[in-house]
Motif scaffolding. Sequence first.
Motif, PDB file in Angstrom:
ATOM      1  N   THR A 379      47.799   1.474  47.758  1.00 40.91           N
ATOM      2  CA  THR A 379      46.435   1.347  47.234  1.00 40.91           C
ATOM      3  C   THR A 379      46.431   0.351  46.077  1.00 40.91           C
ATOM      4  OG1 THR A 379      45.883   3.613  47.870  1.00 40.91           O
ATOM      5  CG2 THR A 379      44.472   2.556  46.232  1.00 40.91           C
ATOM      6  N   LEU A 380      45.554  -0.661  46.180  1.00 42.48           N
ATOM      7  CA  LEU A 380      45.439  -1.686  45.144  1.00 42.48           C
ATOM      8  C   LEU A 380      44.087  -1.606  44.457  1.00 42.48           C
ATOM      9  CD1 LEU A 380      46.808  -4.917  46.944  1.00 42.48           C
ATOM     10  CD2 LEU A 380      48.078  -3.296  45.521  1.00 42.48           C
ATOM     11  N   ASP A 381      44.061  -1.862  43.154  1.00 40.78           N
ATOM     12  CA  ASP A 381      42.801  -1.992  42.422  1.00 40.78           C
ATOM     13  C   ASP A 381      42.264  -3.411  42.629  1.00 40.78           C
ATOM     14  OD1 ASP A 381      43.003   0.587  41.438  1.00 40.78           O
ATOM     15  OD2 ASP A 381      44.042  -0.039  39.609  1.00 40.78           O
ATOM     16  N   VAL A 382      41.044  -3.519  43.137  1.00 43.80           N
ATOM     17  CA  VAL A 382      40.420  -4.829  43.370  1.00 43.80           C
ATOM     18  C   VAL A 382      38.945  -4.751  42.994  1.00 43.80           C
ATOM     19  CG1 VAL A 382      42.004  -5.423  45.259  1.00 43.80           C
ATOM     20  CG2 VAL A 382      39.856  -4.278  45.783  1.00 43.80           C
ATOM     21  N   ASP A 383      38.363  -5.900  42.637  1.00 41.77           N
ATOM     22  CA  ASP A 383      36.921  -5.910  42.377  1.00 41.77           C
ATOM     23  C   ASP A 383      36.187  -6.942  43.241  1.00 41.77           C
ATOM     24  OD1 ASP A 383      37.741  -8.205  41.100  1.00 41.77           O
ATOM     25  OD2 ASP A 383      37.146  -7.569  39.089  1.00 41.77           O
ATOM     26  N   GLN A 384      36.930  -7.569  44.152  1.00 43.63           N
ATOM     27  CA  GLN A 384      36.300  -8.462  45.124  1.00 43.63           C
ATOM     28  C   GLN A 384      37.231  -8.605  46.325  1.00 43.63           C
ATOM     29  OE1 GLN A 384      35.762 -12.966  44.618  1.00 43.63           O
ATOM     30  NE2 GLN A 384      33.692 -12.215  44.164  1.00 43.63           N
ATOM     31  N   VAL A 385      36.656  -8.591  47.517  1.00 41.68           N
ATOM     32  CA  VAL A 385      37.430  -8.745  48.753  1.00 41.68           C
ATOM     33  C   VAL A 385      36.789  -9.848  49.586  1.00 41.68           C
ATOM     34  CG1 VAL A 385      38.233  -7.661  50.892  1.00 41.68           C
ATOM     35  CG2 VAL A 385      38.151  -6.321  48.770  1.00 41.68           C
ATOM     36  N   ILE A 386      37.612 -10.772  50.073  1.00 42.17           N
ATOM     37  CA  ILE A 386      37.150 -11.856  50.942  1.00 42.17           C
ATOM     38  C   ILE A 386      37.848 -11.701  52.288  1.00 42.17           C
ATOM     39  CG2 ILE A 386      36.959 -14.351  51.232  1.00 42.17           C
ATOM     40  CD1 ILE A 386      37.356 -14.462  48.085  1.00 42.17           C
ATOM     41  N   VAL A 387      37.060 -11.499  53.325  1.00 40.01           N
ATOM     42  CA  VAL A 387      37.603 -11.230  54.655  1.00 40.01           C
ATOM     43  C   VAL A 387      37.638 -12.524  55.470  1.00 40.01           C
ATOM     44  CG1 VAL A 387      37.372  -9.850  56.758  1.00 40.01           C
ATOM     45  CG2 VAL A 387      36.657  -8.898  54.547  1.00 40.01           C
ATOM     46  N   ALA A 388      38.843 -12.962  55.816  1.00 38.53           N
ATOM     47  CA  ALA A 388      39.035 -14.209  56.564  1.00 38.53           C
ATOM     48  C   ALA A 388      39.856 -13.923  57.819  1.00 38.53           C
ATOM     49  CB  ALA A 388      39.730 -15.250  55.689  1.00 38.53           C
ATOM     50  N   VAL A 389      39.250 -13.140  58.725  1.00 36.89           N
ATOM     51  CA  VAL A 389      39.973 -12.721  59.936  1.00 36.89           C
ATOM     52  C   VAL A 389      39.375 -13.359  61.190  1.00 36.89           C
ATOM     53  CG1 VAL A 389      40.804 -10.564  58.949  1.00 36.89           C
ATOM     54  CG2 VAL A 389      38.576 -10.600  60.101  1.00 36.89           C
ATOM     55  N   GLY A 390      38.784 -14.531  61.036  1.00 34.25           N
ATOM     56  CA  GLY A 390      38.281 -15.254  62.189  1.00 34.25           C
ATOM     57  C   GLY A 390      36.768 -15.313  62.251  1.00 34.25           C
ATOM     58  N   VAL A 391      36.292 -16.170  63.143  1.00 30.04           N
ATOM     59  CA  VAL A 391      34.859 -16.371  63.325  1.00 30.04           C
ATOM     60  C   VAL A 391      34.541 -16.423  64.814  1.00 30.04           C
ATOM     61  CG1 VAL A 391      34.421 -17.574  61.150  1.00 30.04           C
ATOM     62  CG2 VAL A 391      35.232 -18.867  63.132  1.00 30.04           C
ATOM     63  N   SER A 392      33.266 -16.224  65.113  1.00 33.50           N
ATOM     64  CA  SER A 392      32.768 -16.339  66.482  1.00 33.50           C
ATOM     65  C   SER A 392      31.574 -17.288  66.471  1.00 33.50           C
ATOM     66  CB  SER A 392      32.326 -14.977  67.018  1.00 33.50           C
ATOM     67  OG  SER A 392      33.388 -14.051  67.007  1.00 33.50           O
ATOM     68  N   PRO A 393      31.257 -17.878  67.626  1.00 31.35           N
ATOM     69  CA  PRO A 393      30.075 -18.749  67.677  1.00 31.35           C
ATOM     70  C   PRO A 393      28.802 -17.976  67.363  1.00 31.35           C
ATOM     71  CG  PRO A 393      31.477 -19.113  69.589  1.00 31.35           C
ATOM     72  CD  PRO A 393      31.998 -17.893  68.896  1.00 31.35           C
ATOM     73  N   ASN A 394      27.916 -18.601  66.606  1.00 33.08           N
ATOM     74  CA  ASN A 394      26.607 -18.010  66.373  1.00 33.08           C
ATOM     75  C   ASN A 394      25.843 -18.024  67.700  1.00 33.08           C
ATOM     76  OD1 ASN A 394      23.828 -17.611  65.671  1.00 33.08           O
ATOM     77  ND2 ASN A 394      24.344 -18.131  63.562  1.00 33.08           N
ATOM     78  N   PRO A 395      25.341 -16.866  68.138  1.00 34.56           N
ATOM     79  CA  PRO A 395      24.697 -16.816  69.459  1.00 34.56           C
ATOM     80  C   PRO A 395      23.325 -17.469  69.514  1.00 34.56           C
ATOM     81  CG  PRO A 395      24.526 -14.689  68.353  1.00 34.56           C
ATOM     82  CD  PRO A 395      25.404 -15.546  67.487  1.00 34.56           C
TER      83      PRO A 395
END
Length: 461
Positions: A379-395
């Motif tokens: 468990t880590l103390d954090v105050d911001q998370v940025i999720v960079a696990v891929g993208v999909s085409p905008n439909p």
Amino acid sequence: MSKTKVPVREQEPLVRATNFDEVCYGYNEEEAVEEATRCLNCKNARCIEGCPVSIDIPSFVKNIERGQFLAAAKVLKATSSLPAVCGRVCPQEKQCESKCIHLKMGSKPVAIGYLERFAADFERESGNISLPDIAPANGIKVAVVGSGPAGLSFAGDMVKKGYDVYVFEALHEIGGVLKYGIPEFRLPNKIVDVEIDNLARMGVHFQTDVIVGKTISVEQLEQQGFRGIFVGSGAGLPNFMNIPGENLINIMSSNEYLTRVNLMDAANPTTDTPLNPAKSVLVVGGGNTAMDSCRTAKRLGADVTLVYRRSEVEMPARLEEVKHAKEEGIRFLTLHNPIEYIGDEQGAVRQAVLQVMELGEPDASGRRSPVPVEGKTVTLDVDQVIVAVGVSPNPLVPKSIEGLELGRKNTIVVSEQMQSSRPEIYAGGDIVRGGATVILAMGDGRRAAQNMDEHLKKQQA
């Protein structure tokens, strides 16, 4: 001829981690000439085979060796619409440079990327920017949806063939992912702007704040006389992990984070939509976008941890980007994966629970699959998370076009000629691939331009 690759100068890590100036200084004239002498001018130049836009690499490199820098730039622009961009962000180590004969000789490949950047930069800084040859106007209008690398490459090739080219961009600035997705320290906006200005000088028309599929339809474009349409709308729909707490305040996608910093001045607390200040940032992912995110957060003053579910060996990011991130003080926590986020009383993230992982058997991509180590979490103390696990085409774009065959995650299905199920519509880049590099998208744009040109000429015959 020197067998030793000429090193490139960079900002010192502790200095650059506090600013957004470009990390790499590139070669000066003397360094570029010295590195160019390493090219053996192979009769069967396999480096060209490794280039998705088929640049005549030996020709431009030998021009540099002779000190004919403007001639080198002209060779580049014959097949590439964005040489200054490609020289900075393309993964040459996996493409042209991976085919260099020097590797078989036990030495490092010729620094094709740095030489490409040098030639393009020299031309720009000299003020003697030449335009490629342009065929006489044929009176045929073609539309381009999206101004990212695929769309710009297509537009550049089509205008050279004599077409009247209009590029429609949904955002308020031209450039697509080149502008919103890549930070200034890796690709300065002024570099992209010059490349775009060159296309405008060639005759390409640009229109911003136009959302094809929303503010205008493909049918309306055809009613306005557009005979061919190229869709290069990219993959701007971020993926999330769908784990508990992922909707907490200060958890966002890398797309949102980088777009707000790069295009909306969100790092400035006085702007209309600033980012909340962060001290402990967690970035999730192992690709180039994750590296861009964590290095951006570092420059904004945060203590940054990059968490990736596989080992460093399996990271898809460029080795150079990983090296730069480590030098700048990013903490790497591999073989860990978020499984839950915990919030405070105000609904903002304050902790991340990470599952400890180990590598199992290889998956379909050839990389070893990560599997949880039962009962082991951190468990880590954090105050911001940025999720960079891929993208999909905008439909939005593909689903607004009737009769268009779609593939997985709303990608557009195309033939080898980049032609869709609707003959007048071609597509390329991330809207087809689901996520790829700048240069692969540019290669798609070039191939689409060649084939649409042939298709339209047959209709005229």
